[in-house]
Design an enzyme around this catalytic site. Structure first.
Site, PDB file in Angstrom:
ATOM      1  N   ASP A 141      17.493  23.871  78.195  1.00 36.87           N
ATOM      2  CA  ASP A 141      15.931  23.355  78.009  1.00 36.87           C
ATOM      3  C   ASP A 141      16.065  25.087  77.218  1.00 36.87           C
ATOM      4  OD1 ASP A 141      13.333  24.039  78.260  1.00 36.87           O
ATOM      5  OD2 ASP A 141      12.813  24.478  80.710  1.00 36.87           O
ATOM      6  N   ASP A 150      13.682  21.213  87.104  1.00 35.30           N
ATOM      7  CA  ASP A 150      14.859  21.272  86.441  1.00 35.30           C
ATOM      8  C   ASP A 150      15.196  20.534  87.611  1.00 35.30           C
ATOM      9  OD1 ASP A 150      14.504  22.324  84.485  1.00 35.30           O
ATOM     10  OD2 ASP A 150      14.295  24.112  84.837  1.00 35.30           O
TER      11      ASP A 150
END
Length: 824
Positions: free
Chosen positions: A324, A562
């Site tokens: 990310d 996530d």
């Protein structure tokens, strides 16, 4: 406000407990529950129990077999010089116990530091405690990213939870007052309090064997390979041991042997012990355990908690790392750069609206923190309701008392009719900035209904500082054949610009996944590097698609969005600064939340796997050698009662102690960050096959050609064979150490020197009774010349076989790589 409920816990009716939403439990009530054992006994999660450590290192099958062989040798009155294998065994046990216990203690300390904390309301104050300190009817605060650790029901506020780790359905479920929540699920947005109604094993997740609270075990190729190797070795050990025992029984019936029972027993035990001890790769399993334990300890010293030893292997094999943008390439500390009114509102009022929104939602993400830091000096508008930010919705909202609803979020997810604002946003995004749209609506926004088109009040521009070492870290991965993918909820243009500055190759391959069906995501996953506007489900599909293409995928993450991807990744790395839920499902936790440590973590993984392959291949050459020759001599002995397996335990000392025991130990500890190639077991088979064939050839030459054709004495053939395979075992070690570096040069030269000195010392000091079981008196110039020629021919044949097997290995790897894409 008080409410009385009857709670049934662990099938025992409890007294009525009052519920005080303002103050929670009092200290006296907490103490009463602790005294009545009404606490959340979750157990201490450790990588290995002390019982398992002792079992694996002391009382496993192979150790017990070796101790039994030693006992049999004592009964047969075998010479004391034959028991050196016990010294190796005991040393392995001691080292294994020390390293495993050391690793457990260190990891336990780190787990206490990184253990998820919960906030409970006691005596009117929020107190941070660990999950095992919760008591019955505690009031627990839930916020975005919180892991729900006990079953209970919502008593204040509302929250959205994801129960996918329990049910497999990745859907956010809205929970209001009175609704039940279950351990193992996690909060995705909102703020609420829930009352604990179940403890310990009575919790739903515990009933499902805690599968929601634990990470997915790494699919360890090493573990499966080693287990398979030991099953095969075990089969042959038992089979050949029975065969040798039957031959001994048969010999007692042969004419002339009936009065030689004691001597036959002693010679047979010597032969059997020499055969079985040579077959059993003493310390190989322990070496694997030690190497992984040392790896975990080294990672711990780099502030990385290993929640599964074998995940080190998967990290070492990773050829794609998914990141990310926020918190990895950037430091995650957002700053408000500009707030720009566009709809006839003043900048101050627009700032007050934004500040009101984040205060009312209770969001604690990076964006909310940046807004609070920037505008905390402002007053708030009066508001009566709010919708917290969700990674699925990509917006948050607040309902003001004056009848307006204010929505803030990603421009692609908020309906509006202002193309000039979109163009201005794109310019900021092209510079790597994060842009949020602020839109006003004249009706109440419902969390379960799609947004309607609203009036744009302005835009909020935030910037995230790129880490100073981001470029160097990305360069390391690039130079070490690890591809990078950026998977983010941000705009792809913004993420792509950050990726460009960080040096990521293919940054121009950008795509927005906004509204894209999961099957289409799976199809295009291999074609892009930057994925923007990604939902949690899409992240999971991208990881799975890359795995389907034959890649080993590592994933870093810190938020609730996530978690699904972290669960399916081959190796998942969570940041300690992230959500509790992300940490509990990950294989590794970076305790300092530092992306810069990832290269050293990957290096450690590669060191472990590469060195294990080298070390285990050294062990297994001797095992294959012993199994094949035991079978050959067993069959030969059926037709010739004077033939048995000729080697005893001390014939193997140089090979086993120097070139296997010490050599493999030092090889396993050396730094080694070479890219992992091919399958673990396949690598080992291609390494050991040429060496094993040559070692077997050497022995068969001396016994078949020397004894049968030239009429040599068995003792002469045995002496020449022992010297030859001991010298050749050093050649094998040299080959395993290639390519050389300073460390391996010193290792091979040092062990070679020690081996030469050991032979000379044995010859001059113990000529009549050799420690290595050699008959030096039988040697003369002619036999030494033959020995020299055999070694030269063997080395030449070994080089040729190595080249042949290496080319075959490369061909198989190329073919497998081509087959990855055959289905496209």
């Amino acid at each position: 406000m008080f409410k009385h409920v009857r709670i049934k816990n662990n099938n025992i009716d409890r007294e009525d407990f009052p519920l005080d939403l303002e103050n929670g439990l009092t200290s006296t009530q907490v103490l009463e529950r602790q005294q009545n054992n009404l606490i959340n006994k979750t157990g201490k999660h450790v990588s290995k129990s002390y019982f398992k450590i002792i079992y694996e290192n002391v009382v496993n099958f192979w150790n017990l077999l070796l101790f039994a062989i030693a006992a049999l040798m004592i009964i047969a009155k075998i010479s004391i010089t034959s028991y050196a294998f016990l010294v190796i065994l005991l040393a392995n046990i001691a080292i294994g116990l020390y390293q495993d216990i050391r690793a457990r203690k260190l990891l336990d300390k780190l787990k206490v530091v990184s253990a998820p904390k919960v906030s409970v309301l006691r005596d009117g104050k929020l107190v941070s405690i660990t999950a095992d300190q919760i008591v019955l009817s505690d009031l627990v605060e839930l916020r975005q990213g919180s892991q729900i650790v006990c079953d209970g029901s919502i008593v204040k506020g509302f929250i959205e939870v994801n129960e996918s780790l329990l049910t497999g359905e990745p859907v956010n479920i809205l929970k209001n007052v009175g609704d039940s929540v279950y351990s193992g699920s996690f909060a995705t947005s909102g703020c609420a309090y829930y009352r604990v109604e179940q403890l310990g094993k009575a919790n739903y997740a515990e009933k499902l064997q805690s599968k929601a609270k634990k990470f997915k075990k790494a699919k360890s190729e090493i573990l499966m390979s080693i287990k398979g190797i030991f099953k095969v070795i075990g089969f042959f050990v038992i089979l050949l041991a029975v065969g040798l025992g039957l031959v001994y029984e048969g010999k007692l019936q042969w004419p002339g042997f009936e009065n030689m029972k004691d001597s036959v027993f002693q010679s047979t035990v010597g032969s059997i012990s020499g055969s079985l001890v040579a077959m059993i790769p003493i310390g190989m399993y322990l070496l694997t355990s030690i190497t992984l334990a040392v790896g975990a300890i080294r990672l711990a010293k780099q502030n990385t908690l290993t929640q599964d030893m074998y995940c080190i292997e998967m990290l070492a094999r990773a050829d794609i790392l998914c990141l990310d943008k926020t918190g990895t390439l950037t430091d995650g500390n957002l700053n408000v750069r500009e707030i720009i009114p566009t709809g006839g509102i003043s900048e101050r009022d627009l700032a007050k609206i934004v500040y009101t929104l984040v205060m009312q939602t209770g969001d604690k993400n990076a964006t909310a923190r940046a807004i609070i830091d920037k505008f905390s000096n402002l007053n708030q508008f009066d508001a009566y309701s709010a919708i917290p930010f969700s990674s699925d919705r990509k917006f948050s909202a607040v309902m003001l008392e004056d009848g307006r609803s204010i929505v803030m979020g990603a421009r692609e997810f908020i309906p509006h009719n202002c193309p000039e604002v979109d163009e201005k946003c794109k310019l900021y995004e092209a510079d790597g900035l994060r842009v949020l749209l602020i839109v006003q609506q004249r009706h109440v926004v419902n969390i379960n209904e799609p947004l309607e088109e609203g009036e744009v009040l302005g835009i909020l521009v935030l910037e995230d500082h790129i880490r100073d070492d981001a470029y160097d870290n990305i360069e390391w991965f690039k130079n070490n054949d690890v591809g990078i993918r950026i998977i983010t909820g941000d705009n792809p243009a913004s993420a792509g610009e950050v990726a460009r500055r960080a040096g990521i190759e293919g940054y121009e391959k950008q795509i927005s996944l906004e509204g894209m069906p999961l099957e289409e995501v799976r199809h295009i996953a291999r074609d892009y590097v930057i994925f923007g506007r990604v939902s949690p489900e899409q992240k999971e599909v991208i990881i799975e698609a890359l795995q389907d293409d034959g890649h080993t995928v590592a994933m870093t993450g810190d938020g609730v969005n996530d978690i699904l991807a972290l669960r399916v990744a081959d190796c998942s790395i969570a940041m300690a600064s992230g959500s509790d839920a992300a940490k509990t499902v990950s294989h590794l936790v970076s305790l300092d939340s530092n992306f810069s440590s990832l290269p050293s973590v990957v290096k450690e993984g590669r060191r472990v796997i590469n060195n294990l392959q080298r070390a285990i291949s050294v062990f297994l050459v001797k095992t294959v050698f012993a199994i094949v020759l035991t079978g050959v001599f067993l069959i030969w002995g059926l037709s010739d009662n004077n033939i048995t397996y000729p080697f005893v335990t001390n014939n193997m000392y140089l090979w086993e102690i120097l070139f296997i025991g010490i050599g493999s130990l030092f090889l396993s500890l050396q730094p080694n960050d070479e890219r992992i190639q091919s399958k673990f077991l396949l690598n080992i088979l291609f390494k050991i096959t040429p060496a094993s064939l040559i070692q077997i050839f050497i022995v068969l030459f001396y016994f078949l050609v020397g004894k049968l054709a030239l009429g040599w004495d068995v003792e002469l053939a045995k002496t020449l064979a022992v010297i030859s395979f001991s010298v050749f075992s050093f050649v094998i070690l040299i080959r395993v150490c290639m390519p050389f570096d300073i460390y391996r040069i010193f290792l091979t030269v040092g062990l070679g020197f020690v081996g030469l000195m050991a032979i000379l010392a044995d010859y001059f000091a113990f000529k009549e009774k050799s420690i290595f079981g050699l008959s030096y008196s039988l040697l003369n110039g002619r036999y030494v010349a033959i020995l020299f020629v055999v070694l030269v021919v063997s080395i030449a044949a070994y080089v040729g076989l190595e080249i042949l097997f290496d080319r075959l290995h490369q061909f198989m790897d190329r073919r497998k790589e081509e087959q990855k894409y055959d289905h496209f």
